[in-house]
Design a protein around this motif. Structure first.
Motif, PDB file in Angstrom:
ATOM      1  N   SER A 143       9.131  83.435  95.103  1.00  0.00           N
ATOM      2  CA  SER A 143       9.970  82.587  94.255  1.00  0.00           C
ATOM      3  C   SER A 143       9.618  82.754  92.778  1.00  0.00           C
ATOM      4  O   SER A 143      10.506  82.745  91.910  1.00  0.00           O
ATOM      5  CB  SER A 143       9.853  81.117  94.674  1.00  0.00           C
ATOM      6  OG  SER A 143       8.524  80.648  94.550  1.00  0.00           O
ATOM      7  N   ALA A 144       8.326  82.940  92.473  1.00  0.00           N
ATOM      8  CA  ALA A 144       7.921  83.159  91.082  1.00  0.00           C
ATOM      9  C   ALA A 144       8.421  84.510  90.581  1.00  0.00           C
ATOM     10  O   ALA A 144       8.789  84.656  89.407  1.00  0.00           O
ATOM     11  CB  ALA A 144       6.407  83.073  90.949  1.00  0.00           C
ATOM     12  N   ALA A 145       8.459  85.504  91.478  1.00  0.00           N
ATOM     13  CA  ALA A 145       8.999  86.819  91.108  1.00  0.00           C
ATOM     14  C   ALA A 145      10.494  86.715  90.823  1.00  0.00           C
ATOM     15  O   ALA A 145      10.993  87.274  89.838  1.00  0.00           O
ATOM     16  CB  ALA A 145       8.734  87.819  92.223  1.00  0.00           C
ATOM     17  N   ASP A 146      11.213  85.996  91.679  1.00  0.00           N
ATOM     18  CA  ASP A 146      12.649  85.803  91.469  1.00  0.00           C
ATOM     19  C   ASP A 146      12.910  85.052  90.170  1.00  0.00           C
ATOM     20  O   ASP A 146      13.851  85.358  89.428  1.00  0.00           O
ATOM     21  CB  ASP A 146      13.255  85.041  92.646  1.00  0.00           C
ATOM     22  CG  ASP A 146      13.191  85.809  93.957  1.00  0.00           C
ATOM     23  OD1 ASP A 146      13.054  87.053  93.913  1.00  0.00           O
ATOM     24  OD2 ASP A 146      13.265  85.169  95.028  1.00  0.00           O
ATOM     25  N   LEU A 147      12.079  84.059  89.894  1.00  0.00           N
ATOM     26  CA  LEU A 147      12.201  83.279  88.665  1.00  0.00           C
ATOM     27  C   LEU A 147      11.935  84.149  87.439  1.00  0.00           C
ATOM     28  O   LEU A 147      12.635  84.040  86.422  1.00  0.00           O
ATOM     29  CB  LEU A 147      11.233  82.101  88.705  1.00  0.00           C
ATOM     30  CG  LEU A 147      11.153  81.215  87.463  1.00  0.00           C
ATOM     31  CD1 LEU A 147      12.503  80.585  87.158  1.00  0.00           C
ATOM     32  CD2 LEU A 147      10.088  80.131  87.659  1.00  0.00           C
ATOM     33  N   SER A 148      10.935  85.017  87.516  1.00  0.00           N
ATOM     34  CA  SER A 148      10.612  85.910  86.396  1.00  0.00           C
ATOM     35  C   SER A 148      11.771  86.839  86.095  1.00  0.00           C
ATOM     36  O   SER A 148      12.104  87.083  84.918  1.00  0.00           O
ATOM     37  CB  SER A 148       9.357  86.725  86.729  1.00  0.00           C
ATOM     38  OG  SER A 148       8.241  85.886  86.921  1.00  0.00           O
ATOM     39  N   LEU A 149      12.400  87.369  87.144  1.00  0.00           N
ATOM     40  CA  LEU A 149      13.549  88.247  86.950  1.00  0.00           C
ATOM     41  C   LEU A 149      14.715  87.471  86.335  1.00  0.00           C
ATOM     42  O   LEU A 149      15.394  87.974  85.423  1.00  0.00           O
ATOM     43  CB  LEU A 149      13.966  88.866  88.279  1.00  0.00           C
ATOM     44  CG  LEU A 149      15.115  89.877  88.228  1.00  0.00           C
ATOM     45  CD1 LEU A 149      14.768  91.050  87.319  1.00  0.00           C
ATOM     46  CD2 LEU A 149      15.443  90.379  89.640  1.00  0.00           C
ATOM     47  N   GLU A 150      14.934  86.258  86.809  1.00  0.00           N
ATOM     48  CA  GLU A 150      15.973  85.416  86.231  1.00  0.00           C
ATOM     49  C   GLU A 150      15.712  85.185  84.742  1.00  0.00           C
ATOM     50  O   GLU A 150      16.642  85.216  83.918  1.00  0.00           O
ATOM     51  CB  GLU A 150      16.027  84.075  86.955  1.00  0.00           C
ATOM     52  CG  GLU A 150      17.075  83.116  86.392  1.00  0.00           C
ATOM     53  CD  GLU A 150      17.004  81.727  87.009  1.00  0.00           C
ATOM     54  OE1 GLU A 150      17.973  81.332  87.666  1.00  0.00           O
ATOM     55  OE2 GLU A 150      15.959  81.045  86.830  1.00  0.00           O
ATOM     56  N   ALA A 151      14.443  84.984  84.381  1.00  0.00           N
ATOM     57  CA  ALA A 151      14.075  84.693  82.991  1.00  0.00           C
ATOM     58  C   ALA A 151      14.376  85.871  82.070  1.00  0.00           C
ATOM     59  O   ALA A 151      14.955  85.690  80.988  1.00  0.00           O
ATOM     60  CB  ALA A 151      12.597  84.320  82.909  1.00  0.00           C
ATOM     61  N   VAL A 152      13.981  87.082  82.471  1.00  0.00           N
ATOM     62  CA  VAL A 152      14.210  88.231  81.583  1.00  0.00           C
ATOM     63  C   VAL A 152      15.694  88.564  81.495  1.00  0.00           C
ATOM     64  O   VAL A 152      16.180  88.992  80.433  1.00  0.00           O
ATOM     65  CB  VAL A 152      13.392  89.464  82.030  1.00  0.00           C
ATOM     66  CG1 VAL A 152      11.899  89.196  81.846  1.00  0.00           C
ATOM     67  CG2 VAL A 152      13.689  89.879  83.464  1.00  0.00           C
ATOM     68  N   LYS A 153      16.437  88.361  82.579  1.00  0.00           N
ATOM     69  CA  LYS A 153      17.885  88.576  82.525  1.00  0.00           C
ATOM     70  C   LYS A 153      18.535  87.595  81.558  1.00  0.00           C
ATOM     71  O   LYS A 153      19.407  87.968  80.759  1.00  0.00           O
ATOM     72  CB  LYS A 153      18.496  88.415  83.912  1.00  0.00           C
ATOM     73  CG  LYS A 153      18.234  89.575  84.862  1.00  0.00           C
ATOM     74  CD  LYS A 153      18.924  89.330  86.205  1.00  0.00           C
ATOM     75  CE  LYS A 153      18.758  90.517  87.138  1.00  0.00           C
ATOM     76  NZ  LYS A 153      19.429  90.280  88.454  1.00  0.00           N
ATOM     77  N   ALA A 154      18.100  86.337  81.621  1.00  0.00           N
ATOM     78  CA  ALA A 154      18.642  85.323  80.712  1.00  0.00           C
ATOM     79  C   ALA A 154      18.281  85.632  79.263  1.00  0.00           C
ATOM     80  O   ALA A 154      19.099  85.442  78.352  1.00  0.00           O
ATOM     81  CB  ALA A 154      18.124  83.943  81.106  1.00  0.00           C
ATOM     82  N   ALA A 155      17.063  86.124  79.044  1.00  0.00           N
ATOM     83  CA  ALA A 155      16.635  86.471  77.686  1.00  0.00           C
ATOM     84  C   ALA A 155      17.535  87.565  77.104  1.00  0.00           C
ATOM     85  O   ALA A 155      17.973  87.482  75.950  1.00  0.00           O
ATOM     86  CB  ALA A 155      15.177  86.918  77.687  1.00  0.00           C
ATOM     87  N   LYS A 156      17.818  88.590  77.900  1.00  0.00           N
ATOM     88  CA  LYS A 156      18.674  89.676  77.420  1.00  0.00           C
ATOM     89  C   LYS A 156      20.092  89.186  77.159  1.00  0.00           C
ATOM     90  O   LYS A 156      20.742  89.601  76.207  1.00  0.00           O
ATOM     91  CB  LYS A 156      18.688  90.826  78.425  1.00  0.00           C
ATOM     92  CG  LYS A 156      17.336  91.477  78.658  1.00  0.00           C
ATOM     93  CD  LYS A 156      16.634  91.857  77.360  1.00  0.00           C
ATOM     94  CE  LYS A 156      17.370  92.910  76.583  1.00  0.00           C
ATOM     95  NZ  LYS A 156      16.658  93.234  75.293  1.00  0.00           N
ATOM     96  N   LYS A 157      20.560  88.283  78.016  1.00  0.00           N
ATOM     97  CA  LYS A 157      21.893  87.696  77.835  1.00  0.00           C
ATOM     98  C   LYS A 157      21.992  86.985  76.485  1.00  0.00           C
ATOM     99  O   LYS A 157      23.050  86.992  75.848  1.00  0.00           O
ATOM    100  CB  LYS A 157      22.185  86.714  78.968  1.00  0.00           C
ATOM    101  CG  LYS A 157      23.503  85.975  78.842  1.00  0.00           C
ATOM    102  CD  LYS A 157      23.668  84.964  79.972  1.00  0.00           C
ATOM    103  CE  LYS A 157      24.921  84.119  79.791  1.00  0.00           C
ATOM    104  NZ  LYS A 157      25.047  83.088  80.865  1.00  0.00           N
ATOM    105  N   HIS A 158      20.888  86.388  76.048  1.00  0.00           N
ATOM    106  CA  HIS A 158      20.868  85.661  74.780  1.00  0.00           C
ATOM    107  C   HIS A 158      20.451  86.546  73.603  1.00  0.00           C
ATOM    108  O   HIS A 158      20.243  86.042  72.492  1.00  0.00           O
ATOM    109  CB  HIS A 158      19.924  84.456  74.890  1.00  0.00           C
ATOM    110  CG  HIS A 158      20.482  83.319  75.680  1.00  0.00           C
ATOM    111  ND1 HIS A 158      20.497  83.314  77.064  1.00  0.00           N
ATOM    112  CD2 HIS A 158      21.068  82.154  75.286  1.00  0.00           C
ATOM    113  CE1 HIS A 158      21.054  82.186  77.483  1.00  0.00           C
ATOM    114  NE2 HIS A 158      21.411  81.471  76.439  1.00  0.00           N
ATOM    115  N   GLY A 159      20.314  87.845  73.832  1.00  0.00           N
ATOM    116  CA  GLY A 159      19.968  88.760  72.752  1.00  0.00           C
ATOM    117  C   GLY A 159      18.541  88.660  72.277  1.00  0.00           C
ATOM    118  O   GLY A 159      18.223  89.005  71.128  1.00  0.00           O
ATOM    119  N   VAL A 160      17.649  88.202  73.161  1.00  0.00           N
ATOM    120  CA  VAL A 160      16.239  88.007  72.811  1.00  0.00           C
ATOM    121  C   VAL A 160      15.439  89.268  73.137  1.00  0.00           C
ATOM    122  O   VAL A 160      15.631  89.870  74.200  1.00  0.00           O
ATOM    123  CB  VAL A 160      15.655  86.805  73.587  1.00  0.00           C
ATOM    124  CG1 VAL A 160      14.169  86.629  73.300  1.00  0.00           C
ATOM    125  CG2 VAL A 160      16.424  85.536  73.238  1.00  0.00           C
TER     126      VAL A 160
END
Length: 228
Positions: A143-160
């Motif tokens: 679950s932490a791995a899935d969460l980490s992937l979700e986090a970096v995808k969201a960061a890229k979506k926001h141009g971070v």
């Protein structure tokens, strides 16, 4: 929100006094620590606007960890209060030829039990410039791995801009996935990768003839490893 955000686990750090070995002494020095939290503290110490995102239990230990972060001017407003325990690591400092030793006790910690959907990434990344993660958090649980992937995808979506310290820890990959199975997908969303030659190869499952011999580095081999 802060301009720099780091994400991971902050743990209770129990260290033997001086160079004592485990249980040579009846006491431990108690502080808090964790790779990603340390980065947030370092950025704040440089006068930068930094925030740390994690999950901590809603008890006195979790509150003490948050107070510690706040004492360094780290933004803690998006820390999630959930779960039952703070992860712990025991540290025995090395001396001369004896290396340091670390024993982890972090199973079922708050961040280990978090997963996708538990954080509002739109809120976390509002106005953020840089996001930092490591290979430690994806190693804790599926679950932490899935969460980490979700986090970096969201960061890229926001141009971070996303940075990742691969930080391979063989002791942590115990839930059925290997580091390359997880990290090769996560690294697709990383702009700045930070690793030594071992971290790079073991995290991503690539091979290269890169070794440090007699204190000398063959930079051409590092270039070949980086290209892979």
């Amino acid at each position: 929100m802060a301009k720099f955000v780091t994400f991971g686990e902050i743990m209770l750090r129990l260290k033997t006094p001086g160079h004592d070995r485990f249980f040579q002494t009846p006491s431990f020095e108690v502080t808090f620590g964790g790779g990603e939290a340390n980065v947030a503290v370092a950025l704040a110490n440089y006068g930068l606007d930094a925030a740390f995102v994690t999950a901590l239990p809603d008890n006195d230990i979790g509150e003490a960890a948050i107070r510690e972060l706040r004492s360094f001017a780290v933004d803690t407003t998006t820390i999630r209060r959930s779960g039952d325990r703070v992860g712990i690591y025991f540290l025995e400092a090395g001396a001369n030829q004896r290396p340091s030793k670390v024993v982890y006790d972090r199973a079922a910690s708050s961040i280990c039990e978090c997963g996708p959907g538990d954080f509002d990434w739109d809120e976390v990344f509002d106005g953020v410039k840089w996001f930092h993660i490591t290979g430690i958090t994806p190693a804790l649980s599926q679950s932490a791995a899935d969460l980490s992937l979700e986090a970096v995808k969201a960061a890229k979506k926001h141009g971070v801009t996303v940075s990742c310290d691969f930080n391979f820890r063989g002791k942590l990959w115990k839930y059925g996935k290997t580091a390359p199975e997880v990290m090769t997908e996560l690294v697709k969303y990383v702009d700045v990768g930070i690793a030594n030659e071992e971290d790079c190869q073991k995290s991503l499952g690539i091979t290269a003839d890169v070794q440090v011999e007699s204190g000398e580095l063959d930079t051409k081999k590092y270039e070949a490893l980086s290209e892979k």
